[in-house]
Motif scaffolding. Structure first.
Motif, PDB file in Angstrom:
ATOM      1  N   ASP A 165       0.914  -1.277  -0.046  1.00  0.00           N
ATOM      2  CA  ASP A 165      -0.047  -0.068   0.046  1.00  0.00           C
ATOM      3  C   ASP A 165       0.881   1.526   0.034  1.00  0.00           C
ATOM      4  O   ASP A 165       0.613   2.222  -0.735  1.00  0.00           O
ATOM      5  N   ASN A 166       1.703   1.392   0.882  1.00  0.00           N
ATOM      6  CA  ASN A 166       2.829   2.432   1.074  1.00  0.00           C
ATOM      7  C   ASN A 166       3.660   2.620  -0.393  1.00  0.00           C
ATOM      8  O   ASN A 166       3.681   3.677  -1.143  1.00  0.00           O
ATOM      9  N   PHE A 167       3.961   1.334  -1.052  1.00  0.00           N
ATOM     10  CA  PHE A 167       4.631   1.692  -2.262  1.00  0.00           C
ATOM     11  C   PHE A 167       3.606   2.128  -3.575  1.00  0.00           C
ATOM     12  O   PHE A 167       4.022   3.012  -4.277  1.00  0.00           O
ATOM     13  N   MET A 168       2.455   1.637  -3.449  1.00  0.00           N
ATOM     14  CA  MET A 168       1.429   2.150  -4.583  1.00  0.00           C
ATOM     15  C   MET A 168       1.160   3.773  -4.198  1.00  0.00           C
ATOM     16  O   MET A 168       1.125   4.422  -5.216  1.00  0.00           O
ATOM     17  N   SER A 169       1.007   4.073  -3.031  1.00  0.00           N
ATOM     18  CA  SER A 169       0.713   5.537  -2.680  1.00  0.00           C
ATOM     19  C   SER A 169       1.998   6.282  -3.360  1.00  0.00           C
ATOM     20  O   SER A 169       2.009   7.598  -3.874  1.00  0.00           O
ATOM     21  N   GLU A 170       3.146   5.876  -3.028  1.00  0.00           N
ATOM     22  CA  GLU A 170       4.468   6.555  -3.361  1.00  0.00           C
ATOM     23  C   GLU A 170       4.504   6.618  -5.007  1.00  0.00           C
ATOM     24  O   GLU A 170       4.944   7.535  -5.520  1.00  0.00           O
ATOM     25  N   LEU A 171       4.203   5.478  -5.565  1.00  0.00           N
ATOM     26  CA  LEU A 171       4.172   5.594  -7.092  1.00  0.00           C
ATOM     27  C   LEU A 171       3.284   6.582  -7.510  1.00  0.00           C
ATOM     28  O   LEU A 171       3.474   7.124  -8.656  1.00  0.00           O
ATOM     29  N   MET A 172       2.053   6.586  -6.863  1.00  0.00           N
ATOM     30  CA  MET A 172       1.077   7.507  -7.634  1.00  0.00           C
ATOM     31  C   MET A 172       1.305   9.105  -7.176  1.00  0.00           C
ATOM     32  O   MET A 172       0.843   9.886  -7.599  1.00  0.00           O
ATOM     33  N   THR A 173       2.438   9.456  -6.495  1.00  0.00           N
ATOM     34  CA  THR A 173       2.912  10.771  -6.217  1.00  0.00           C
ATOM     35  C   THR A 173       4.121  11.222  -7.097  1.00  0.00           C
ATOM     36  O   THR A 173       4.576  12.134  -7.371  1.00  0.00           O
TER      37      THR A 173
ATOM     38  N   GLU B  66      -0.676  11.489 -21.164  1.00  0.00           N
ATOM     39  CA  GLU B  66      -0.508  12.859 -21.540  1.00  0.00           C
ATOM     40  C   GLU B  66       0.494  13.554 -20.436  1.00  0.00           C
ATOM     41  O   GLU B  66       1.141  14.401 -20.795  1.00  0.00           O
ATOM     42  N   ASN B  67       0.246  12.849 -19.040  1.00  0.00           N
ATOM     43  CA  ASN B  67       1.126  13.547 -18.058  1.00  0.00           C
ATOM     44  C   ASN B  67       1.986  12.815 -17.260  1.00  0.00           C
ATOM     45  O   ASN B  67       2.850  13.108 -16.382  1.00  0.00           O
ATOM     46  N   GLY B  68       2.101  11.528 -17.538  1.00  0.00           N
ATOM     47  CA  GLY B  68       2.931  10.373 -16.987  1.00  0.00           C
ATOM     48  C   GLY B  68       2.458  10.042 -15.484  1.00  0.00           C
ATOM     49  O   GLY B  68       3.431   9.220 -14.978  1.00  0.00           O
ATOM     50  N   SER B  69       1.199  10.239 -15.040  1.00  0.00           N
ATOM     51  CA  SER B  69       0.735   9.930 -13.813  1.00  0.00           C
ATOM     52  C   SER B  69       0.717   8.288 -13.757  1.00  0.00           C
ATOM     53  O   SER B  69       0.444   7.514 -14.940  1.00  0.00           O
ATOM     54  N   ILE B  70       1.097   7.605 -12.720  1.00  0.00           N
ATOM     55  CA  ILE B  70       1.053   6.203 -12.632  1.00  0.00           C
ATOM     56  C   ILE B  70       0.248   5.714 -11.738  1.00  0.00           C
ATOM     57  O   ILE B  70      -0.139   6.232 -10.578  1.00  0.00           O
ATOM     58  N   GLU B  71      -0.371   4.508 -12.112  1.00  0.00           N
ATOM     59  CA  GLU B  71      -1.094   3.678 -11.111  1.00  0.00           C
ATOM     60  C   GLU B  71      -0.720   2.119 -11.230  1.00  0.00           C
ATOM     61  O   GLU B  71      -0.723   1.828 -12.170  1.00  0.00           O
ATOM     62  N   PRO B  72      -0.171   1.448 -10.247  1.00  0.00           N
ATOM     63  CA  PRO B  72       0.074   0.136 -10.064  1.00  0.00           C
ATOM     64  C   PRO B  72      -1.233  -0.638 -10.195  1.00  0.00           C
ATOM     65  O   PRO B  72      -2.247  -0.176  -9.244  1.00  0.00           O
ATOM     66  N   ILE B  73      -1.228  -1.717 -11.228  1.00  0.00           N
ATOM     67  CA  ILE B  73      -2.458  -2.663 -11.052  1.00  0.00           C
ATOM     68  C   ILE B  73      -2.150  -3.899 -10.326  1.00  0.00           C
ATOM     69  O   ILE B  73      -1.206  -4.450 -10.351  1.00  0.00           O
ATOM     70  N   MET B  74      -2.885  -3.894  -8.954  1.00  0.00           N
ATOM     71  CA  MET B  74      -2.736  -4.763  -8.276  1.00  0.00           C
ATOM     72  C   MET B  74      -3.596  -6.089  -8.271  1.00  0.00           C
ATOM     73  O   MET B  74      -3.785  -7.044  -7.511  1.00  0.00           O
TER      74      MET B  74
END
Length: 495
Positions: free
Chosen positions: A154-162, A259-267
């Motif tokens: 969960d922490n890693f996912m939050s980190e990626l999304m920032t 368009e802006n490079g935002s990331i969301e990991p698929i879990m």
């Protein structure tokens, strides 16, 4: 040549052969490990060289081959890049890793030289006078292996999304060129905890064969020959794996806003990543209908589409079609021939096939049948070279699709299919067609009952189709894979 030069050359030959052996048997052991420990969740290391690039947080490209009905055939490419090197802010991740005991793995396995890895093993052991009917026993003493993975997902996912992906990075630009390629990040690896060993165990029959061969070499030497051939009897076939060698790994796919490079990991396994122009709230894959579950009507329609893809095989003249069917059944008795033929067809599809025929003849067991199938696809095999020129034709695509299916099915299941009689093949065809396109129980009747006898029943068991004789039904598996489609594809063409 001086004696020390000769000894040096022989030493180099042994080292080269030993390295070749490691490249052959390491992926075979990794493949076996994944099948035993996590076939649906782990990805095996494909080579010792690749294993050095497999570390937590490194990037992987997942390529989807769109050949199958409802599923993709997947290929993974690893890179020596941590994901944070591809982000606008290349600061390392704050998320930590944890290491836990996974299992102890010390199998002693026998590999058939007619199996999926037979071609590569034969390339290394040609001096042993082996044939495809021989088997080689491999001992893999890996000891305790550990799982090293992200400690707090969960922490890693939050980190990626920032953070945001650098869309101008050269690797990102290359991966984006293919709409069927998804960027992934390694979230866990299975590694050895100490030095490990993989070695070949000589069986008695093979030792006798090699001993006889060396006696022949000695006799030739007495008559004036060269005794350098005696090296084959004493050549070692073992490797040492360093502590921390990666056997397998698991990934998260990444959904990236193009368009802006935002990331969301698929879990979750049901969803897919990729580059998208839609908002991050839209979790479906743009333009990819495979991300939604098809209705039964759609499944039937797609099955018809598959059969249309294979139709060129049925449009052949009757005599040629029957010859092709017999050749395919014979090829399935030797998986190594299928592997070689599959590689040739891939080259033909990409318009890059021109190789010496004799180079392949040295490894092919069923030469007549292999070249019959290749010729049916439009590959020229009459002269010294194997050549394909021009665009991919419907018949080449159909043969490639079929051989691709044969390649992916496990050796033991191909052998069982070959042993089935005509009635069993027809029964299996009806069962798998229904199982692929529906989850409805399949009635046991006069048409399907032949599949309940050996060896056909073994295929049903391997593919998780449950037989309920009391109520007269066969229940399709809860989870279907592209291997079910592969088997239907084969049955459709040979039954």
């Amino acid at each position: 040549m001086k004696e020390e030069d000769s000894l040096s050359n022989n030493a180099e030959l042994l080292l080269t052969k030993r390295n070749t052996f490691s490249s052959v048997m390491f992926p075979a052991v990794c493949h076996q490990f994944v099948n035993a420990m996590g076939k649906d969740t782990l990805i095996p290391s494909s080579s010792l060289e690749e294993s050095t690039r497999i570390s937590p947080f490194n990037v992987v490209a997942k390529r989807r081959k769109r050949r199958w009905i409802f599923f993709h055939k997947i290929e993974y490419s690893t890179y020596d890049f941590p994901l944070y090197d591809l982000l606008n802010s290349n600061a390392v991740f704050e998320s930590e890793l944890e290491e836990t005991a996974f299992c102890s793995y010390n199998p002693e396995s026998t590999y058939s030289l007619s199996g999926k890895f037979g071609v590569d093993i034969m390339k290394d052991l040609m001096d042993a006078n082996l044939s495809a009917s021989d088997k080689v026993t491999i001992s893999a003493k890996l000891g305790e292996v550990n799982l090293v993975q992200v400690a707090d997902p969960d922490n890693f996912m939050s980190e990626l999304m920032t953070r945001k992906l650098n869309m101008n990075h050269p690797l990102v630009k290359q991966i984006r060129k293919s709409k069927d390629t998804v960027l992934c990040v390694i979230r866990g690896v299975i590694q050895t905890t100490d030095n490990a060993e993989i070695k070949r165990i000589q069986d008695k029959h093979l030792k006798e064969t090699m001993s006889e061969k060396c006696q022949q070499i000695k006799q030739v030497t007495k008559e004036g020959g060269n005794e350098s051939g005696e090296i084959s009897e004493n050549k070692k076939k073992d490797i040492t794996l360093e502590k921390g060698t990666t056997l397998a790994y698991k990934v998260w796919e990444l959904k990236i806003n193009a368009e802006n490079g935002s990331i969301e990991p698929i879990m979750t396994a049901e969803l897919e990543g990729g580059f998208h122009h839609s908002t991050m709230d839209d979790i479906t894959t743009d333009g990819d209908e495979s991300s939604t579950s098809p209705t039964e009507q759609e499944e039937t329609s797609v099955l018809q589409h598959l059969e249309e893809q294979l139709q060129p095989l049925f449009d052949l003249p009757e005599a040629e079609g029957q010859l092709l069917k017999l050749a395919l059944l014979k090829l399935m008795t030797c998986h190594s021939d299928v592997v070689l033929l599959s590689k040739l067809l891939v080259q033909a599809e990409t318009g890059n096939l021109k190789e010496e025929k004799e180079k392949h003849n040295e490894l092919i067991v069923n030469k007549a049948e292999t070249w019959t199938v290749a010729t049916s696809a439009g590959i020229k095999t009459e002269e010294e070279n194997v050549v394909y020129e021009g665009e991919t034709t419907p018949i080449l695509a159909a043969v490639a699709h079929l051989v691709d299916a044969m390649h992916d099915v496990e050796t033991q299941d191909l052998e069982k299919l070959c042993q089935c009689n005509d009635e069993q093949l027809k029964a299996l065809t009806k069962i798998f067609k229904s199982a692929v396109s529906s989850s409805v129980p399949i009635p046991i009747d006069t048409e399907t009952s032949p599949a309940l006898e050996e060896p056909a029943d073994g295929i049903l068991s391997d593919m998780k189709l449950t037989v309920y004789k009391d109520n007269g039904t066969i229940l399709p598996p809860e989870t279907k894979t592209h291997i079910h489609e592969c088997i239907y594809c084969i049955l459709h063409c040979v039954s």
